[in-house]
Design a protein around this motif. Structure first.
Motif, short mmCIF file in Angstrom:
data_model
loop_
_atom_site.label_atom_id
_atom_site.label_comp_id
_atom_site.label_asym_id
_atom_site.label_seq_id
_atom_site.Cartn_x
_atom_site.Cartn_y
_atom_site.Cartn_z
N ARG A 31 4.79 1.75 1.16
CA ARG A 31 5.81 2.16 0.18
C ARG A 31 6.52 3.43 0.64
O ARG A 31 7.72 3.59 0.51
CB ARG A 31 5.15 2.37 -1.19
N LEU A 32 5.72 4.34 1.22
CA LEU A 32 6.29 5.60 1.71
C LEU A 32 7.28 5.33 2.84
O LEU A 32 8.38 5.92 2.89
CB LEU A 32 5.13 6.48 2.23
N TRP A 33 6.87 4.44 3.74
CA TRP A 33 7.74 4.08 4.86
C TRP A 33 9.04 3.45 4.36
O TRP A 33 10.14 3.77 4.82
CB TRP A 33 7.01 3.14 5.82
N THR A 34 8.90 2.56 3.38
CA THR A 34 10.08 1.89 2.80
C THR A 34 11.03 2.92 2.20
O THR A 34 12.24 2.84 2.37
CB THR A 34 9.63 0.89 1.70
N PHE A 35 10.44 3.92 1.54
CA PHE A 35 11.25 4.96 0.90
C PHE A 35 12.04 5.75 1.96
O PHE A 35 13.25 5.98 1.82
CB PHE A 35 10.35 5.91 0.11
N PHE A 36 11.34 6.12 3.05
CA PHE A 36 12.02 6.94 4.07
C PHE A 36 13.00 6.12 4.91
O PHE A 36 13.99 6.64 5.41
CB PHE A 36 11.00 7.62 4.98
N ALA A 37 12.69 4.84 5.07
CA ALA A 37 13.53 3.99 5.93
C ALA A 37 14.79 3.51 5.22
O ALA A 37 15.77 3.12 5.85
CB ALA A 37 12.71 2.79 6.43
N ARG A 38 14.78 3.58 3.88
CA ARG A 38 15.91 3.07 3.11
C ARG A 38 17.11 4.02 3.21
O ARG A 38 16.95 5.22 3.05
CB ARG A 38 15.49 2.95 1.64
N PRO A 39 18.28 3.48 3.51
CA PRO A 39 19.47 4.35 3.57
C PRO A 39 19.74 4.96 2.20
O PRO A 39 19.53 4.31 1.18
CB PRO A 39 20.59 3.42 4.00
N SER A 40 20.18 6.22 2.22
CA SER A 40 20.45 6.88 0.95
C SER A 40 21.75 6.35 0.36
O SER A 40 22.76 6.27 1.03
CB SER A 40 20.57 8.38 1.16
N ALA A 41 21.70 5.98 -0.92
CA ALA A 41 22.91 5.54 -1.60
C ALA A 41 23.42 6.65 -2.50
O ALA A 41 24.50 6.60 -3.06
CB ALA A 41 22.61 4.30 -2.42
N LYS A 42 22.58 7.70 -2.65
CA LYS A 42 22.87 8.75 -3.62
C LYS A 42 23.43 10.01 -2.96
O LYS A 42 24.32 10.67 -3.50
CB LYS A 42 21.57 9.08 -4.35
N TYR A 43 22.86 10.37 -1.75
CA TYR A 43 23.26 11.64 -1.11
C TYR A 43 24.12 11.37 0.12
O TYR A 43 23.88 10.43 0.87
CB TYR A 43 22.03 12.46 -0.72
N GLY A 60 0.82 -1.22 0.00
CA GLY A 60 0.00 0.00 0.00
C GLY A 60 0.85 1.27 0.00
O GLY A 60 2.08 1.21 0.08
N VAL A 61 0.16 2.38 -0.08
CA VAL A 61 0.84 3.69 -0.17
C VAL A 61 1.71 3.95 1.05
O VAL A 61 2.89 4.34 0.93
CB VAL A 61 -0.22 4.82 -0.30
N PHE A 62 1.16 3.71 2.22
CA PHE A 62 1.91 4.01 3.45
C PHE A 62 3.13 3.11 3.60
O PHE A 62 4.19 3.56 4.02
CB PHE A 62 0.98 3.86 4.68
#
Lengths: 198, 120
Positions: A11-23, A7-9
């Motif tokens: 996916r959103l949580w996964t996005f915020f919880a994922r360590p940044s590999a780019k920045y 679900g949306v939430f």
């Protein structure tokens, strides 16, 4: 299958919880620092706008009653041109007490919506209750908002008349606070109010 | 039996009595609650009391001092509205607080307060 898509939430949580590999951590921290300053500045600017005389007199409940009374007092007009506006006396300067006061003011918004004091008669009927709340608040804070400008130690025995000076020094000794004696200094006293010495 | 006082004189006396009663009623017709409210608002009771002396004399003492004096009201009005010096028991003198009304400078409210003080 579409049914397996989170679900949306989630996916959103996964996005915020994922360590940044780019920045870099520094870049992220910098962004948060700047956004934090903007948020804090905006919050306080908004808060200070609710502390102005114009804001307080937006509602006729204040403008037609206590504001008119205040305009006749020394806190509005005086020899030296120093003016104390509503928030100087009714809103604490310190952050914690200020937030508590502002949160409680939401009840005043509720009063506005429900028309609790929307006529002069209704206001007069509640004046004693409202005044008592404010006197209690001032007493509990040792009249902090008065003492932001006035201090026993700053009173000159040469410049202040002898009788009030004597009373002030006695009050200091007895641990009294400004509001003990100066109720109604900027507004009419409620008709139910009786002086302690009566 | 005919009265020794003529009719026109009797009419004049009765009219005079009515006028005198009118003045007396006017002199006593103060609004006590309004006077007390003004005294409270101006913190008069910080220095005065009806019964006992404080920093200032009791209102009973003030009333006794001015009893029977026809200019009592005017003198007291001047005393509380002009900043005239008040003499204290220890001999020092200090300007008396100027009583303020709402709306400002309402002479009727001041007179009402003075009449109440003089009636103590």
């Amino acid at each position: 299958m579409d049914d397996d898509k989170p679900g949306v939430f989630k996916r959103l949580w996964t996005f915020f919880a994922r360590p940044s590999a780019k920045y870099s951590v520094l870049a992220i921290a910098s962004v948060f620092f700047v956004v934090g300053i903007l948020f804090w500045g905006g919050f306080h600017t908004g808060l200070e706008m609710t502390n102005t005389l114009d804001f307080c007199t937006t509602c006729h409940e204040m403008r037609d009653t206590v504001y008119q009374e205040y305009k006749e007092t020394i806190h509005y007009s005086n020899r030296t041109g120093v003016r104390a506006i509503c928030s100087d006396c009714h809103v604490p300067r310190e952050w914690g007490p200020k937030m508590i006061r502002k949160a409680r003011a939401s009840l005043e918004v509720w009063g506005k919506i429900t028309g609790d004091i929307d006529t002069k008669e209704k206001f007069e009927a509640k004046r004693m209750t409202l005044a008592t709340h404010e006197w209690d608040r001032m007493k509990a804070s040792n009249s902090q908002e008065c003492r932001n400008c006035h201090a026993f130690d700053a009173m000159s025995s040469e410049l202040q008349k002898q009788t009030p000076y004597k009373k002030h020094m006695k009050a200091k000794e007895e641990g009294k606070t400004c509001i003990d004696c100066h109720k109604g200094i900027a507004h009419h006293l409620p008709k139910e109010y009786k002086d302690p010495d009566e | 039996m005919t009265s020794p006082i003529s009719l026109p004189k009797r009419v004049a006396m009765i009219a005079g009595a009515f006028v005198a009663c009118g003045f007396a009623a006017q002199a006593l017709a103060f609004d006590e609650e309004a006077a007390k409210a003004l005294a409270r608002q101006n913190k008069c009771l910080q220095c005065h009391s009806v019964e006992k002396d404080k920093d200032g004399p009791s209102y009973k003492k003030v009333a006794a001092k001015f009893r029977g004096k026809k200019d009592a009201e005017e003198k007291l009005i001047h005393h509380i509205t002009s900043g005239e010096k008040a003499k204290f028991e220890d001999g020092h003198e200090e300007e008396h607080k100027i009583v303020k009304t709402s709306p400002p400078n309402d002479a009727a409210q001041i007179r009402n307060l003075v009449q109440w003080v003089l009636a103590q």
